[in-house]
Design a protein around this motif. Structure first.
Motif, PDB file in Angstrom:
ATOM      1  N   ALA A 819     120.044  99.432  43.314  1.00 29.33           N
ATOM      2  CA  ALA A 819     120.596 100.763  43.069  1.00 29.33           C
ATOM      3  C   ALA A 819     120.116 101.384  41.770  1.00 29.33           C
ATOM      4  N   TYR A 820     119.718 100.580  40.766  1.00 26.97           N
ATOM      5  CA  TYR A 820     119.408 101.112  39.437  1.00 26.97           C
ATOM      6  C   TYR A 820     118.022 100.684  38.997  1.00 26.97           C
ATOM      7  N   ARG A 821     117.480 101.530  38.094  1.00 26.03           N
ATOM      8  CA  ARG A 821     116.153 101.223  37.564  1.00 26.03           C
ATOM      9  C   ARG A 821     116.194 100.148  36.498  1.00 26.03           C
ATOM     10  N   CYS A 822     117.273 100.107  35.755  1.00 29.69           N
ATOM     11  CA  CYS A 822     117.371  99.162  34.643  1.00 29.69           C
ATOM     12  C   CYS A 822     118.688  98.384  34.746  1.00 29.69           C
ATOM     13  N   VAL A 823     118.594  97.057  34.607  1.00 32.82           N
ATOM     14  CA  VAL A 823     119.795  96.197  34.657  1.00 32.82           C
ATOM     15  C   VAL A 823     119.725  95.239  33.471  1.00 32.82           C
ATOM     16  N   TYR A 824     120.876  95.123  32.793  1.00 29.19           N
ATOM     17  CA  TYR A 824     120.979  94.242  31.621  1.00 29.19           C
ATOM     18  C   TYR A 824     122.153  93.285  31.843  1.00 29.19           C
ATOM     19  N   LEU A 825     121.857  91.953  31.872  1.00 28.50           N
ATOM     20  CA  LEU A 825     122.899  90.946  32.141  1.00 28.50           C
ATOM     21  C   LEU A 825     123.091  90.093  30.897  1.00 28.50           C
ATOM     22  N   GLN A 826     124.334  90.086  30.402  1.00 29.72           N
ATOM     23  CA  GLN A 826     124.675  89.318  29.199  1.00 29.72           C
ATOM     24  C   GLN A 826     125.393  88.039  29.621  1.00 29.72           C
ATOM     25  N   ARG A 834     124.906  79.351  37.741  1.00 27.65           N
ATOM     26  CA  ARG A 834     124.001  78.917  38.807  1.00 27.65           C
ATOM     27  C   ARG A 834     123.031  80.063  39.138  1.00 27.65           C
ATOM     28  N   TRP A 835     121.863  79.660  39.651  1.00 28.95           N
ATOM     29  CA  TRP A 835     120.926  80.676  40.160  1.00 28.95           C
ATOM     30  C   TRP A 835     120.201  80.091  41.379  1.00 28.95           C
ATOM     31  N   GLU A 836     120.694  80.430  42.546  1.00 29.02           N
ATOM     32  CA  GLU A 836     120.102  79.953  43.798  1.00 29.02           C
ATOM     33  C   GLU A 836     119.576  81.114  44.658  1.00 29.02           C
ATOM     34  N   THR A 837     120.149  82.290  44.535  1.00 26.78           N
ATOM     35  CA  THR A 837     119.756  83.436  45.374  1.00 26.78           C
ATOM     36  C   THR A 837     118.567  84.151  44.746  1.00 26.78           C
ATOM     37  N   PRO A 838     117.451  84.306  45.478  1.00 30.99           N
ATOM     38  CA  PRO A 838     116.297  85.027  44.918  1.00 30.99           C
ATOM     39  C   PRO A 838     116.586  86.528  44.851  1.00 30.99           C
ATOM     40  N   ILE A 839     115.956  87.217  43.881  1.00 28.86           N
ATOM     41  CA  ILE A 839     116.153  88.654  43.706  1.00 28.86           C
ATOM     42  C   ILE A 839     114.792  89.341  43.639  1.00 28.86           C
ATOM     43  N   SER A 840     114.805  90.651  43.877  1.00 26.91           N
ATOM     44  CA  SER A 840     113.593  91.466  43.822  1.00 26.91           C
ATOM     45  C   SER A 840     113.786  92.543  42.755  1.00 26.91           C
ATOM     46  N   VAL A 841     112.868  92.600  41.807  1.00 30.26           N
ATOM     47  CA  VAL A 841     112.858  93.638  40.778  1.00 30.26           C
ATOM     48  C   VAL A 841     111.774  94.637  41.198  1.00 30.26           C
ATOM     49  N   GLY A 842     112.177  95.810  41.659  1.00 30.70           N
ATOM     50  CA  GLY A 842     111.237  96.772  42.237  1.00 30.70           C
ATOM     51  C   GLY A 842     110.234  97.298  41.238  1.00 30.70           C
ATOM     52  N   ALA A 843     109.259  98.030  41.768  1.00 27.27           N
ATOM     53  CA  ALA A 843     108.210  98.605  40.935  1.00 27.27           C
ATOM     54  C   ALA A 843     108.818  99.494  39.853  1.00 27.27           C
ATOM     55  N   ARG A 844     108.329  99.291  38.614  1.00 20.82           N
ATOM     56  CA  ARG A 844     108.732 100.063  37.446  1.00 20.82           C
ATOM     57  C   ARG A 844     110.201  99.873  37.085  1.00 20.82           C
ATOM     58  N   LYS A 845     110.799  98.820  37.560  1.00 18.62           N
ATOM     59  CA  LYS A 845     112.179  98.529  37.166  1.00 18.62           C
ATOM     60  C   LYS A 845     112.197  97.503  36.039  1.00 18.62           C
ATOM     61  N   ASP A 846     113.399  97.401  35.422  1.00 18.19           N
ATOM     62  CA  ASP A 846     113.533  96.600  34.206  1.00 18.19           C
ATOM     63  C   ASP A 846     114.751  95.693  34.347  1.00 18.19           C
ATOM     64  N   LEU A 847     114.533  94.380  34.175  1.00 19.24           N
ATOM     65  CA  LEU A 847     115.633  93.414  34.221  1.00 19.24           C
ATOM     66  C   LEU A 847     115.596  92.560  32.957  1.00 19.24           C
ATOM     67  N   THR A 848     116.725  92.531  32.271  1.00 15.72           N
ATOM     68  CA  THR A 848     116.864  91.688  31.089  1.00 15.72           C
ATOM     69  C   THR A 848     118.057  90.757  31.287  1.00 15.72           C
ATOM     70  N   ILE A 849     117.863  89.438  31.063  1.00 15.93           N
ATOM     71  CA  ILE A 849     118.953  88.446  31.065  1.00 15.93           C
ATOM     72  C   ILE A 849     118.989  87.843  29.667  1.00 15.93           C
ATOM     73  N   ASN A 850     120.119  88.081  28.994  1.00 16.36           N
ATOM     74  CA  ASN A 850     120.233  87.703  27.575  1.00 16.36           C
ATOM     75  C   ASN A 850     121.366  86.691  27.400  1.00 16.36           C
ATOM     76  N   GLY A 851     121.051  85.588  26.715  1.00 19.63           N
ATOM     77  CA  GLY A 851     122.078  84.584  26.409  1.00 19.63           C
ATOM     78  C   GLY A 851     122.647  84.771  25.009  1.00 19.63           C
ATOM     79  N   ALA A 852     123.964  84.653  24.895  1.00 19.78           N
ATOM     80  CA  ALA A 852     124.610  84.882  23.588  1.00 19.78           C
ATOM     81  C   ALA A 852     124.520  83.664  22.674  1.00 19.78           C
TER      82      ALA A 852
END
Length: 1011
Positions: A819-826, A834-852
């Motif tokens: 649904a969104y162009r940019c996703v930020y996961l803290q 856990r991470w078992e489900t594969p995901i797709s980051v579409g063209a020109r989209k931005d995904l950041t996964i940040n650990g505290a």
């Protein structure tokens, strides 16, 4: 010879006369006639002439005189016409169903040579035999009726074979005795009747057998009384109108064929040789002084003096015999005591032989239309001469010997050719040749004293081909070698036009070398382009040759010259040491003025360059103001700080229309990364990008507009701006009808206030006409401050989903990434996910996964992700593993920071053969994957770039170790396409990366460090 009739001619032959239509449909017994209809007719053209040749006849049977379905269809592909007559046997190709003829009406339709059906259709009638069958009193042979009825009586036998007629006189078989009935009262005695005859002892079957005998022997029934037709009207064998005896007619006999069979002899036609009356006992035809017409051929049985056509009372004869009158084949001879008179045009296709002593006397007549005269003796004695003159035409050698030689025309005053002369072979002139003059002063002299234009025309007129007539001039060198120059005409494609067109050109070809090799020295094409050293000039003047080229403009009264140079080390202009090179204004631009003028740029012999001055004192001496921004492009982004369109899609109104929709964020982000949409713009369906709502600041201080791309630039395009003061669209640049060849463009806009901009793309240079764009910009210092809007919207469209410990990261992120162009996961500190489900980051989209939970150097990381399971894929009965967790499209960004990943899949099965299953993180073309301040314990390959040309993997303080239970070597970065990461756009790092045991870079043992 029979010639097929052309279809167009046959369509005009609309008049058809049907002369015979006989239906021969009988039961299929051993001696029955065939189930066929003989249909004959006469075909005439519009002028009433019989048609000849072979035609295709299509036959149809219909229940209606016009329209209706075709009940029967048959094609006779080759029906021969004889003086217009034809005959087809309907049913001889396709079987005829006798049930067709039970209909009350039936019509026959014909079409010829695929033409329309002839009108009107012909109704089929009963033939005499069929009319007899309707009322026959005696049917000979077996019949198979469904019922039997008698007129005036009614049915006598029903459909089950039972007798239903009057039972009187019938006696069936004796049946069993029935029980005696009670005696009735005795009645009164009646009067005695007359004695009757005995009743018929026949059974019903015997009665039926009698009914099928009509006109049988001894029946006393005359069939001629049934139909009213006497048998003498039909062909019989006991009368003169039959198939033997004489065939007599009082009219002209016209028939397709007459076949005569005499007892004990072959077919013949006999005329008595003595002119007497025909023998009535001999087989023949007595014509009674009537004509024989329409005969295609007559064959006489015996070529020789006895097979003859004679005329009674004369010596006239036409016969075939040898000249000695022996009885055998020979000449076709025409003979009469008074000679042969040929009173119309005579055509002889063979030889005409005159016996010795015979002569032809023309009596002052012409001989016309003669194809060939043969004179018996080539030599001076076999000649054509004109009495009273020296004129002769004869064959002899030039020395007059009596043998074969030249065909010679001789006269004492010479030969005058007063009409056009055509020589189809070599023609030698031993003297001089004068055209238009009787006194040539050169070997060839052409003179035309008319007032009109004159000249010499050499024509090669071969339509659609490369015609190149030429004029060639030859000379001799001292070595007695032929040298030559040739002027050659060009046509069509060689003249720079289309093949077969009326485009003409000219070429000067000279000889070179000892063998006279042709060298095209100069070519002039139909549009005026001139080529020196090339046969295909590309402009008004094109000078070419394979080695160093000097084109010299030289003064003959001094050493001053200008040389245009094309050499191995470069191309340019050279000028003399005593003179300056300059570019000037009028009158230098006036081709008719040789005077002085004002130079705008001058280079002096010592190398100084002057702009606005004729006397530069320095290497660059400019008299005036130097001003202008640097060109903005993918490779030179200078002057970009005042771009008004940074993040225009977030600050103004951006709309698009057309088949090649661009990502708005990519067009206005300032990073100059190209974008290639899938659609293809065309002239009829262009891609239009409009930006509205811009601040209407005036551009008096200067503003520039443009675009740039790395690949696939637009070839046809236009740029416009809306002038708020004049309320109109101003065109800044228009390449709608002209090809553009660059990959970027910028132009200064006029002084005005513009609140809207429009780019229109008509055609691209990419694959299948696609187009690419990196950035649209509007550099407007009066309307913006440096880099205003560049950071506008940062993270404004980045959505931050919430997540809890133990959640599946892929399941949480999937709906947000769609649904969104940019996703930020803290991720929280001291928490495992856990991470078992594969995901797709579409063209020109931005995904950041940040650990505290992490500290500098990745020494203490408490935000943990575990990956344990591999998906399986069944393909052709084989089970494969697919270990991916991330697949990105092109130009996407994927970051992981401050994360500890423990991946323990360790699956020994083969990987599914898909480029997106090769590693945990599979990254597309021009995408970036960034892993920093992180630790990875892996059994599978970490990052895979699939099918790309450019990409980047960033590692900063990242430690990668192979898990102890890893079944194979592990790659940090690989490329399933075989791309070498040591090359352009390879693996890079901004800091230090530790590689554990067994972990390596695919195709490279190096890391490229960014500066």
């Amino acid at each position: 010879m029979i010639h097929p009739l052309p279809p167009r001619r046959m369509r005009r032959a609309a008049r058809v006369a049907t002369v015979i239509a006989a239906a021969l449909l009988v039961a299929p017994t051993a001696h029955a006639l065939p189930d066929q209809i003989v249909q004959e007719g006469l075909l005439l053209d519009d002028d009433g002439r019989p048609l000849e040749g072979v035609v295709r006849v299509r036959v149809g049977l219909y229940a209606e005189p016009d329209g209706g379905p075709r009940l029967f269809d048959e094609v006779h592909p080759a029906v021969e016409l004889f003086e217009g007559y034809y005959a087809v046997f309907i049913g001889s190709i396709e079987p005829l169903d006798p049930a067709l003829f039970a209909r009350p009406q039936l019509y026959l339709g014909l079409s010829l040579n695929n033409g329309a059906e002839l009108r009107p259709r012909t109704p089929l009638m009963k033939v005499p035999a069929a009319m007899l069958a309707d009322v026959a009193l005696d049917a000979v042979g077996d019949i198979t009726p469904r019922t039997v009825s008698i007129a005036g009586v009614g049915p006598v036998i029903d459909e089950n074979g039972r007798w239903v007629g009057d039972p009187t006189g019938l006696q069936g078989p004796e049946g069993p005795a029935g029980p005696a009935g009670p005696a009735g009262p005795r009645g009164a005695r009646g009067p005695a009747g007359q004695s009757g005859g005995d009743g018929s002892p026949d059974t019903p079957a015997q009665v039926r057998d009698k009914l099928v005998q009509v006109d049988g022997a001894g029946s006393g029934v005359d069939a001629d009384l049934v139909d009213g037709l006497h048998a003498d009207r039909f062909m019989r064998i006991d009368r003169h109108t039959g198939t033997i005896g004489n065939l007599e007619t009082a009219q002209t006999l016209s028939a397709a064929r007459i076949r005569l069979t005499a007892p004990g002899a072959g077919s013949t036609i006999v005329w008595p040789a003595d002119g007497g009356a025909p023998d009535p006992n001999a087989a023949g035809i007595a014509l009674n002084n009537r004509n024989v017409v329409g005969v295609n051929g007559m064959a006489f049985a015996d070529p020789g003096p006895d097979g003859v056509l004679t005329w009674a009372g004369t010596a006239a004869r036409v016969y075939v015999a040898r000249l000695d009158d022996t009885d055998g084949d020979g000449l076709l001879r025409l003979r009469n005591d008074e000679g042969i008179s040929l009173e119309d045009t005579v055509r002889i296709t063979g030889n005409l032989t005159m016996e010795a002593g015979a002569s032809i006397s023309l009596r002052d007549r012409h001989v016309t239309g003669v194809e060939h005269f043969a004179f018996a003796d080539p030599g001076p004695d076999g000649r054509i001469s004109w009495g009273g003159s020296q004129a002769q035409v004869f064959v002899a050698p030039l020395d007059g010997a009596n043998s074969d030689g030249w065909l010679r025309l001789l006269n004492d005053e010479g030969i005058s050719l007063e009409s056009p002369v055509r020589a189809t072979d070599d023609m030698t002139v031993s003297g001089r040749l004068g055209v238009g003059t009787t006194a040539p002063t050169a070997k060839v002299m052409v003179q035309d004293d008319s007032a009109a234009e004159t000249g010499v025309v050499v024509r090669n007129h071969r339509a659609g081909g490369d015609t190149r007539p030429f004029v060639r001039l030859e000379a001799l060198t001292s070595a007695n070698q032929g040298v030559w120059g040739m002027i050659r005409a060009l046509a069509g494609e060689r003249a720079g036009g289309a093949e077969g067109s009326n485009h003409g050109g000219l070429q000067l070809v000279v000889s070179t070398g000892g063998n006279g090799t042709p060298n095209p020295a100069m070519t002039i094409q139909h549009d005026g382009d001139v080529g020196l050293g090339t046969e295909d000039p590309r402009d008004a003047l094109h000078v070419a040759r394979p080695a160093h080229i000097n084109a010299i403009l030289d003064r003959t009264d001094s050493d001053d010259h200008l040389t245009m140079v094309v050499g191995n080390s470069g191309s340019g202009l050279r000028y003399s040491d005593s003179n300056s090179f300059f570019i000037g204004t009028q009158p230098y631009a006036d081709r008719d003025d040789n005077g002085g003028g004002t130079s705008r740029l001058r280079i002096t012999p010592d190398g100084n360059i002057g702009v606005g001055t004729d006397t530069p004192h320095h290497r660059l001496d400019v008299r005036g103001v130097i001003r202008g921004p640097a060109m903005t492009s993918n490779r030179t982004p200078q002057g970009f700080e005042h771009n008004l369109l940074f993040n225009a899609h977030l600050r103004f109104r951006v709309s698009q229309q057309g088949p090649a929709t661009f990502d708005p964020a990519a067009l206005f982000d300032g990073n100059l990364q190209p974008y290639y949409p899938g659609g293809t713009p065309t002239a009829n369906n262009p891609q239009v990008i409009v930006i509205e709502g811009l601040p209407a600041h005036h551009t008096q201080a200067g503003a520039w507009i443009g675009w740039t791309t790395r690949y696939w630039p637009a070839r046809r395009w236009k740029m416009e701006g809306y002038d708020t003061g004049n309320q109109r669209w101003d065109v800044f640049a228009d390449f709608e009808n002209t090809d553009f060849t660059g990959s970027d463009f910028m132009v200064k806009v006029p002084h005005a206030s513009y609140n809207a901009l429009r780019w229109t793309l008509y055609a691209g240079t990419g694959q299948n006409g696609r187009v690419g764009l990196s950035e649209l910009f509007f550099i407007h210092p009066e309307a913006t401050t440096p880099y205003a809007g560049l950071l506008t919207g940062e993270n404004t469209d980045c959505h931050r989903p919430s997540i809890s410990g133990g959640d599946d990261i892929g399941a949480v992120l999937a709906p947000y990434l769609s649904a969104y162009r940019c996703v930020y996961l803290q991720l929280s500190a001291n928490t495992t996910y856990r991470w078992e489900t594969p995901i797709s980051v579409g063209a020109r989209k931005d995904l950041t996964i940040n650990g505290a939970g992490w500290s500098n150097g990745a020494g203490n990381i408490t935000s943990v992700i575990e990956m344990n399971g591999a998906r399986t894929v069944n393909r052709d009965g084989n089970i494969y593993r697919c270990v991916n967790r991330v697949v990105t499209g092109d130009f996407a960004t994927f970051r992981m920071r401050g994360i500890r990943v423990r991946e323990r899949i360790a699956d020994n099965r083969a990987l599914y053969p898909s480029s997106t299953c090769q590693a945990l993180f599979n990254v597309g073309e021009m995408s970036v994957v960034e892993l920093s301040q992180s630790r990875y314990e892996v059994t599978e390959d970490l990052v895979n770039f699939y099918g790309h040309k450019y990409g980047r993997a960033k590692f900063g303080h990242t430690f990668v170790d192979r898990s102890n239970n890893s079944p194979r070597n592990v790659y940090i970065v690989k490329a399933d396409s075989g791309w070498n990461f040591a090359g352009h756009g390879g693996v890079v790092s901004r800091s230090h990366t530790h590689l554990g045991g067994g972990v390596s870079y695919h195709d490279s043992n190096r890391i490229e460090y960014l500066p």
